[in-house]
Design an enzyme around this catalytic site. Structure first.
Site, mmCIF file in Angstrom:
data_model
loop_
_atom_site.group_PDB
_atom_site.id
_atom_site.type_symbol
_atom_site.label_atom_id
_atom_site.label_comp_id
_atom_site.label_asym_id
_atom_site.label_seq_id
_atom_site.Cartn_x
_atom_site.Cartn_y
_atom_site.Cartn_z
ATOM 1 N N HIS A 3 0.827 -1.210 0.000
ATOM 2 C CA HIS A 3 0.000 0.000 0.000
ATOM 3 C C HIS A 3 0.868 1.270 0.000
ATOM 4 O O HIS A 3 1.979 1.273 0.519
ATOM 5 C CB HIS A 3 -0.904 0.005 1.231
ATOM 6 C CG HIS A 3 -0.141 0.119 2.514
ATOM 7 N ND1 HIS A 3 0.532 -0.952 3.071
ATOM 8 C CD2 HIS A 3 0.096 1.187 3.315
ATOM 9 C CE1 HIS A 3 1.133 -0.545 4.189
ATOM 10 N NE2 HIS A 3 0.887 0.741 4.353
ATOM 11 N N SER A 22 4.509 1.847 1.554
ATOM 12 C CA SER A 22 5.080 3.196 1.637
ATOM 13 C C SER A 22 6.494 3.304 1.082
ATOM 14 O O SER A 22 7.278 4.134 1.532
ATOM 15 C CB SER A 22 5.036 3.718 3.075
ATOM 16 O OG SER A 22 3.703 3.765 3.521
#
Length: 103
Positions: A3, A22
């Site tokens: 994500h 990230s």
């Protein structure tokens, strides 16, 4: 690809590469097969990461990286060669060190 990860233009992720969340991957980056990239990692433009490597933190200088943890490829090759040499000659080294200690 985890994500909140960004991947720059013209970057290549080879088979079975894994990116945790990230991550920021720059432009024209190549990540070899089965390499792992830890979360919150920055990989700058033009970096190449060898297969089976593990990247933590930041890689900011353009070049080739390999190993676990990923190091500049030339440094990783030298360390691997030295480790193989030490394993191959460990019995002899122990004898020499023991004889030196007995003196």
């Amino acid at each position: 690809i985890g994500h909140n990860t960004t991947i720059g233009s013209y970057s290549i992720l080879c088979g079975h590469a894994a990116l945790a969340g990230s991550c920021r991957i720059g432009n024209q980056v190549v990540i070899g097969g089965n390499a792992g990239i830890a979360d919150h990692t920055l990989i700058a433009d033009g970096i190449r990461v060898g297969g089976l490597s593990g990247v933590f933190g930041e890689l900011t200088e353009k070049g080739d990286y390999a190993g676990f943890p990923a190091l500049p490829a030339e440094q990783w090759r030298k360390q691997s060669a030295l480790m193989n040499f030490l394993v191959k000659h460990s019995k002899r080294l122990r004898k020499l060190l023991k004889a030196e200690g007995d003196s």
